[in-house]
Scaffold this motif. Structure first.
Motif, PDB file in Angstrom:
ATOM      1  N   ARG A 121       0.807  -1.221   0.000  1.00 31.48           N
ATOM      2  CA  ARG A 121       0.000   0.000   0.000  1.00 31.48           C
ATOM      3  C   ARG A 121       0.842   1.274   0.000  1.00 31.48           C
ATOM      4  O   ARG A 121       0.513   2.228  -0.722  1.00 31.48           O
ATOM      5  CB  ARG A 121      -1.013  -0.022   1.153  1.00 31.48           C
ATOM      6  N   PRO A 122       1.936   1.352   0.764  1.00 30.20           N
ATOM      7  CA  PRO A 122       2.776   2.556   0.660  1.00 30.20           C
ATOM      8  C   PRO A 122       3.412   2.723  -0.719  1.00 30.20           C
ATOM      9  O   PRO A 122       3.544   3.855  -1.204  1.00 30.20           O
ATOM     10  CB  PRO A 122       3.846   2.330   1.737  1.00 30.20           C
ATOM     11  N   VAL A 124       2.133   1.738  -3.646  1.00 27.37           N
ATOM     12  CA  VAL A 124       1.088   2.194  -4.566  1.00 27.37           C
ATOM     13  C   VAL A 124       0.696   3.642  -4.275  1.00 27.37           C
ATOM     14  O   VAL A 124       0.560   4.462  -5.191  1.00 27.37           O
ATOM     15  CB  VAL A 124      -0.133   1.267  -4.484  1.00 27.37           C
ATOM     16  N   ALA A 125       0.545   3.989  -3.004  1.00 26.16           N
ATOM     17  CA  ALA A 125       0.120   5.336  -2.637  1.00 26.16           C
ATOM     18  C   ALA A 125       1.147   6.386  -3.035  1.00 26.16           C
ATOM     19  O   ALA A 125       0.786   7.543  -3.320  1.00 26.16           O
ATOM     20  CB  ALA A 125      -0.143   5.406  -1.127  1.00 26.16           C
ATOM     21  N   ASN A 126       2.417   6.005  -3.079  1.00 26.18           N
ATOM     22  CA  ASN A 126       3.474   6.960  -3.382  1.00 26.18           C
ATOM     23  C   ASN A 126       3.923   6.912  -4.835  1.00 26.18           C
ATOM     24  O   ASN A 126       4.922   7.544  -5.190  1.00 26.18           O
ATOM     25  CB  ASN A 126       4.674   6.715  -2.458  1.00 26.18           C
ATOM     26  N   THR A 128       2.363   7.889  -8.333  1.00 20.66           N
ATOM     27  CA  THR A 128       1.203   8.631  -8.832  1.00 20.66           C
ATOM     28  C   THR A 128       0.336   7.802  -9.769  1.00 20.66           C
ATOM     29  O   THR A 128      -0.890   7.757  -9.626  1.00 20.66           O
ATOM     30  CB  THR A 128       1.664   9.907  -9.552  1.00 20.66           C
ATOM     31  N   ALA A 131      -1.611   4.994  -7.955  1.00 21.66           N
ATOM     32  CA  ALA A 131      -2.623   5.451  -7.002  1.00 21.66           C
ATOM     33  C   ALA A 131      -3.995   5.580  -7.654  1.00 21.66           C
ATOM     34  O   ALA A 131      -5.013   5.674  -6.954  1.00 21.66           O
ATOM     35  CB  ALA A 131      -2.197   6.776  -6.382  1.00 21.66           C
ATOM     36  N   ARG A 132      -4.051   5.566  -8.986  1.00 20.03           N
ATOM     37  CA  ARG A 132      -5.333   5.657  -9.692  1.00 20.03           C
ATOM     38  C   ARG A 132      -6.007   4.279  -9.830  1.00 20.03           C
ATOM     39  O   ARG A 132      -7.119   4.193 -10.357  1.00 20.03           O
ATOM     40  CB  ARG A 132      -5.129   6.256 -11.085  1.00 20.03           C
TER      41      ARG A 132
END
Length: 226
Positions: A121-122, A124-126, A128, A131-132
């Motif tokens: 998760r970190p 993917v979240a970081n 760009t 994160a979509r």
């Protein structure tokens, strides 16, 4: 197996969307150093173990540890790796363009990975572009890992996907087996972490892709117009 068009894509993470090899192997080198193991960890040589998971990476350096010792080393390795997430990791060439095209054509896509959620998760979240993603399903969150189809089926349920017209793309035999068990189309990311002794011809995948942008040739007609 015969190739068919698809109108949604689920992706593996490591070795398919993200090249995480440098960070993962640097973490393995630190683990070896912590235990005074003499090593010369060549990144090109050790990439093959990444899609097989942390256990395979640890076993590649530590000589036949007991089950208890192996679990201790695995947890230590993951803790080290967590400290340097996204230091050198990056999208494979062509992935950003592929995901941009999928977004522009309203093609549903998501991520299904065996990577633990507290690591995936970190990342993917970081990143760009990642994160979509419409969904991120991690093995620890559903209780089983690929090749069990449950992670793929969970993603398909969240996204209301038609299984037979959904592609699952990965770089390991477990990815292909999971796709088949879920009733989905299967695709091999040949740019990923395949080992020299892997025989992808034996995996019976529906599709084989040399580069990410090759996927655009196989989308359903309804998903090719922006």
């Amino acid at each position: 197996m015969a190739e068919k068009a698809f109108d949604a894509i689920l992706f593996d993470l490591d070795g398919t969307l993200m090249d995480t090899a440098v960070d993962m192997i640097h973490a393995l080198a630190r683990l070896a150093d912590n235990h005074r193991i003499d090593h010369q960890l060549n990144i090109a040589e050790y990439r093959q173990y990444i899609s097989k998971g942390a256990v395979a990476l640890v076993k590649s350096v530590f000589n036949d540890p007991s089950a208890e010792r192996l679990e201790q080393l695995r947890l230590e390795y993951l803790e080290i790796y967590q400290q340097q997430l996204n230091t050198h990791s990056h999208l494979f060439n062509g992935v950003a363009e592929l995901l941009s095209h999928l977004d522009q054509t309203d093609t549903p896509w998501g991520i299904v990975t065996n990577k633990p959620s507290w690591l995936a998760r970190p990342i993917v979240a970081n990143t760009t572009q990642l994160a979509r993603s419409q969904v991120l399903i991690c093995a620890d969150e559903v209780g089983v890992a690929k090749p069990d189809p449950k992670p793929l089926l969970t993603a398909a349920g969240h996204m209301a996907l038609n299984h037979s017209s959904t592609l699952y793309l990965g770089d390991a035999r477990s990815d292909i087996d999971a796709a088949h068990a879920a009733g989905m189309q299967s695709g091999i990311a040949l740019w990923g972490y395949l080992a020299p002794d892997d025989e992808p011809d034996d995996w019976l995948a529906h599709h084989r892709f040399e580069t990410p942008l090759e996927l655009l040739k196989h989308q359903s007609p309804d998903n090719t117009n922006s």
